[in-house]
Design a protein around this motif. Structure first.
Motif, short mmCIF file in Angstrom:
data_model
loop_
_atom_site.label_atom_id
_atom_site.label_comp_id
_atom_site.label_asym_id
_atom_site.label_seq_id
_atom_site.Cartn_x
_atom_site.Cartn_y
_atom_site.Cartn_z
N ASP A 159 46.31 36.07 41.42
CA ASP A 159 44.90 35.49 42.24
C ASP A 159 43.87 35.62 42.21
OD1 ASP A 159 44.14 33.58 44.17
OD2 ASP A 159 45.19 34.63 45.79
N PHE A 160 43.44 35.75 41.26
CA PHE A 160 42.33 36.16 40.50
C PHE A 160 40.95 35.16 40.71
CE2 PHE A 160 43.69 39.65 38.01
CZ PHE A 160 43.89 40.63 39.03
N GLU A 161 39.99 35.20 40.77
CA GLU A 161 38.46 35.74 40.62
C GLU A 161 38.38 35.18 39.26
OE1 GLU A 161 36.51 32.34 41.22
OE2 GLU A 161 35.04 32.44 40.43
N ILE A 162 38.72 34.33 37.57
CA ILE A 162 38.53 34.86 36.48
C ILE A 162 36.82 33.85 36.38
CG2 ILE A 162 39.43 34.70 34.04
CD1 ILE A 162 41.96 34.94 35.84
N ARG A 163 36.30 34.73 34.99
CA ARG A 163 35.44 34.25 35.06
C ARG A 163 34.64 34.83 33.54
NH1 ARG A 163 30.93 35.85 39.95
NH2 ARG A 163 33.15 34.89 41.37
N LYS A 164 34.09 34.47 32.36
CA LYS A 164 34.17 34.44 31.45
C LYS A 164 32.75 34.70 31.08
CE LYS A 164 36.82 31.00 30.09
NZ LYS A 164 37.13 29.89 28.42
N CYS A 165 32.06 35.29 30.21
CA CYS A 165 31.11 35.21 29.42
C CYS A 165 31.06 35.92 28.55
CB CYS A 165 30.51 36.02 30.70
SG CYS A 165 31.05 37.88 30.68
N ASP A 166 29.82 36.03 27.65
CA ASP A 166 29.33 36.43 26.69
C ASP A 166 28.91 38.10 26.82
OD1 ASP A 166 27.52 37.24 24.49
OD2 ASP A 166 26.39 36.48 23.79
N GLY A 167 29.71 38.64 26.54
CA GLY A 167 29.66 40.33 26.73
C GLY A 167 28.28 40.83 26.27
N HIS A 168 27.65 40.07 25.52
CA HIS A 168 26.54 40.69 24.91
C HIS A 168 24.98 39.87 25.01
CE1 HIS A 168 28.73 43.64 22.93
NE2 HIS A 168 29.44 42.18 21.91
N ASP A 169 24.79 38.88 26.28
CA ASP A 169 24.20 38.75 26.83
C ASP A 169 24.33 38.63 28.31
OD1 ASP A 169 22.27 36.19 26.56
OD2 ASP A 169 23.36 35.59 28.36
N LEU A 170 22.73 39.51 28.72
CA LEU A 170 22.55 40.13 29.49
C LEU A 170 22.71 39.06 30.84
CD1 LEU A 170 20.04 43.29 29.02
CD2 LEU A 170 22.46 43.30 29.56
N GLY A 171 21.72 38.20 30.36
CA GLY A 171 21.75 36.74 31.56
C GLY A 171 23.77 36.33 31.71
N SER A 172 24.35 36.37 30.83
CA SER A 172 25.02 35.79 30.97
C SER A 172 26.46 36.86 31.91
CB SER A 172 26.28 35.42 29.59
OG SER A 172 27.43 34.86 30.04
N VAL A 173 26.20 38.02 31.30
CA VAL A 173 27.38 38.61 32.03
C VAL A 173 26.97 38.50 33.72
CG1 VAL A 173 27.92 41.52 32.58
CG2 VAL A 173 27.33 40.41 29.91
N ARG A 174 24.57 38.92 33.75
CA ARG A 174 24.75 38.86 35.31
C ARG A 174 25.11 37.94 36.88
NH1 ARG A 174 20.20 39.77 32.87
NH2 ARG A 174 19.26 42.28 33.85
N ALA A 175 25.37 36.61 35.62
CA ALA A 175 26.14 35.50 36.32
C ALA A 175 27.42 36.06 36.74
CB ALA A 175 25.89 34.26 35.50
N ALA A 176 27.74 36.36 35.63
CA ALA A 176 30.01 36.34 35.79
C ALA A 176 30.18 37.53 37.08
CB ALA A 176 30.09 36.96 34.42
#
Lengths: 304, 279
Positions: free
Chosen positions: B190-207
């Motif tokens: 029971d986690f909130e699981i998100r994926k992102c591009d770990g080298h894109d700051l915008g993507s990490v911020r959103a996640a």
């Protein structure tokens, strides 16, 4: 000891900093503690490694963290968590370990704790408590709980002989006078040894001491014991623990460093599981000569 | 304060330089997680919040991140991996206040983080806890113990980051003991699981936007040894130090990157596709 343990923990739980973690153990024993502590009593489930690390983090944040499980599931299963997360950081986690030595008897060897304090005392800052009698639980919990570093408490079953009164708790206590050297018992075996030695004449028996806090280096024997050893050069150690890393070895090391020569040394210790069969704690002790007959033989060999 | 690409590139340069001078490996896993580690420290961690580096072999990235915040000095970093240093190959047990626990043996950090999250709950404190794990680390039973515990207690003050660079000590995570696709394997918790591009700051911020009800687990899709030609995505990047040629290539790449925007999402996708082909 378990009922007394629960009573004393309930009494201590008035301290709002106290948090109690169990590895799914405590049915028909710790319900009063669970009810007294509410959200500060946490069943971590069958996950001892996680439980120990969680306790380390709680301690880091200033909470008084206690863990409870069957002894080997603590010191053996989660050894690295105790080593890295608790001891490397000197955190004051209190590890309550049920079933010291062969206490789980015919439940089998996976449940026996024969090398626990030997292993744990290799770690920095660790203190091991081995209460000998039910009457010791109060002081054991207080001293372990108030210790600024980690503590391991090896629990067993009190074996006080009928009609005897347990002297007030101290890390070292003399249970019987004797002229023929010194016998040191660790934990509940002190009760059985007391029962055997009290039937012998003072002149023909060793003085019986019980030690309940380890390591020896941090809790040196009192002067009366040291004097008796210097005078007689005779020592026996009785412990439900393997020889390696046990109190017998630690005492020899201590005596040599203290310049005390021992010309007679008897070590009654757990022999592990030499046969293919299992049995009660009494059966398993007997196989390691940790019974009345073995204790009497060791006492006599000091006296002869 | 928002993390700038300039600050991130400066940290990356310092990290590569520090490892090269010390002649030590483990650089690949440091580079894969540096971006997210920097972002968490610069944009999320308050004074009372906690960060646990469970993948302790990325200690270099943590030291450089603390350096970027002024908590470690250049001379501290110069002593990385030397005798009588505080900056060991894995985070030390004492001496650096921002590092609360010695880690390095995988499978400990998430339990420590869970304990910190529990302590905050019991103490009625609002502090948040961040824990950075590797992807191979999810093969450790104790990590799963901690995950079950955290999900059960619904620690909404806990954020778990997984550096999903797909390479471990002696092979790829796919070939050694696959947990892929990781988000599907963990979705039973029971986690909130998100994926992102770990080298894109915008993507990490959103996640990283917190979840109000349960632990947040962010899978950072990353490249081991990111940014170093002929090193990124290679097994060598796990253990081996850079050769002089690789170091020169890394510096040239950094020079190029400081003149143009960082790796974009589509380039990341291309790189991942190339990795799959190579495999």
């Amino acid at each position: 000891m378990r009922d007394e343990l629960c009573r004393r923990l309930v009494a201590r739980s008035g301290n709002e900093r106290m948090v109690f973690l169990t590895g799914d153990l405590g049915f028909m024993a710790l319900e009063p503690l669970r009810d007294a502590m509410g959200p500060r009593f946490i069943n971590c489930g069958v996950a001892e490694q996680n439980m120990i690390s969680v306790a380390a983090a709680l301690s880091y944040e200033g909470l008084e963290a206690w863990t409870y499980t069957i002894a080997p599931f603590c010191y053996a299963r989660a050894f690295e968590q105790i080593r890295n997360d608790v001891c490397l950081h000197g955190l004051a986690v209190k590890l309550l370990a049920n079933g010291g030595g062969y206490a789980y008897g015919v439940m089998g060897p996976t449940h026996h704790a024969l090398e626990d304090y030997g292993i744990l005392l290799t770690l920095p800052n660790m203190t091991a408590f081995v209460p000998a009698f039910t009457e010791d639980i109060d002081q054991t919990l207080e001293r372990a709980g108030d210790l600024p570093g980690p503590a391991y408490v090896r629990l067993g079953r009190g074996e006080r002989p009928k009609d005897e009164v347990v002297p007030p708790y101290a890390p070292w206590r003399r249970l019987l006078d004797g002229d023929a050297g010194v016998m040191i018992a660790v934990g509940p075996l002190a009760g059985s040894s007391w029962d055997v030695l009290r039937q012998l004449d003072k002149a023909n028996r060793p003085a019986l001491w019980v030690v309940s806090e380890l390591p020896i280096k941090a809790n040196a024997p009192p002067s009366e014991l040291t004097d008796a050893l210097r005078r007689t050069g005779r020592l026996a150690v009785v412990e439900e623990h393997v020889a390696h890393g046990g109190v017998g070895q630690a005492m020899c090391h201590w005596a040599i460093e203290a310049g005390i020569g021992l010309d007679r040394f008897r070590h009654l210790h757990a022999q592990g599981h030499p046969g293919s069969t299992y049995g009660s704690q009494a059966f398993l002790r007997r196989r390691s000569h940790l019974d009345a007959e073995g204790i009497a033989l060791a006492a006599n060999s000091l006296a002869s | 304060m928002p993390l700038s690409v300039v600050a991130l590139n400066k940290a990356r340069r310092r990290l590569i330089d520090m490892h090269y001078r010390a002649k030590v490996g483990h650089l690949g896993g440091n580079l894969s997680c540096l971006d997210a580690m920097m972002l968490v420290h610069h944009e999320h961690l308050g004074t009372d919040d906690r960060f646990i580096l469970s993948k302790g072999h990325s200690a270099g990235a943590l030291y450089v991140t603390l350096w970027s915040l002024g908590r470690l000095t250049d001379s501290d970093l110069d002593r990385f991996h030397q005798d009588d240093t505080l900056l060991a190959g894995h985070p030390p047990a004492r001496g650096i206040p921002d590092i609360r626990f010695a880690t390095g043996s995988l499978g400990h950090g998430l339990s420590l983080a869970a304990g910190l999250a529990l302590a905050a709950k019991l103490q009625g404190a609002s502090r948040r806890v961040f824990c950075l794990t590797s992807d191979g680390e999810w093969q450790e039973g104790s990590t799963l113990e901690a995950a079950i515990f955290s999900a059960h207690h619904r620690f909404n003050n806990l954020t778990i980051l997984v550096d999903h660079n797909r390479l471990q000590g002696f092979g790829s995570t796919d070939t050694v003991a696959s947990m892929n696709p990781l988000h599907e394997r963990l979705s039973g918790l029971d986690f909130e699981i998100r994926k992102c591009d770990g080298h894109d700051l915008g993507s990490v911020r959103a996640a990283l936007a917190p979840d109000r009800h349960r632990p947040l687990l962010v899978i950072l899709n990353t490249i081991k040894g990111r940014g170093i030609p002929h090193f990124a995505g290679a097994m060598e990047s796990h253990y081996l130090p850079l050769t002089a040629e690789q170091y020169a290539g890394a510096m040239a790449q950094l020079d190029k990157e400081s003149r143009r925007p960082p790796l974009m999402a589509e380039q990341y996708a291309d790189a991942m596709a190339q990795l799959e082909t190579d495999r």
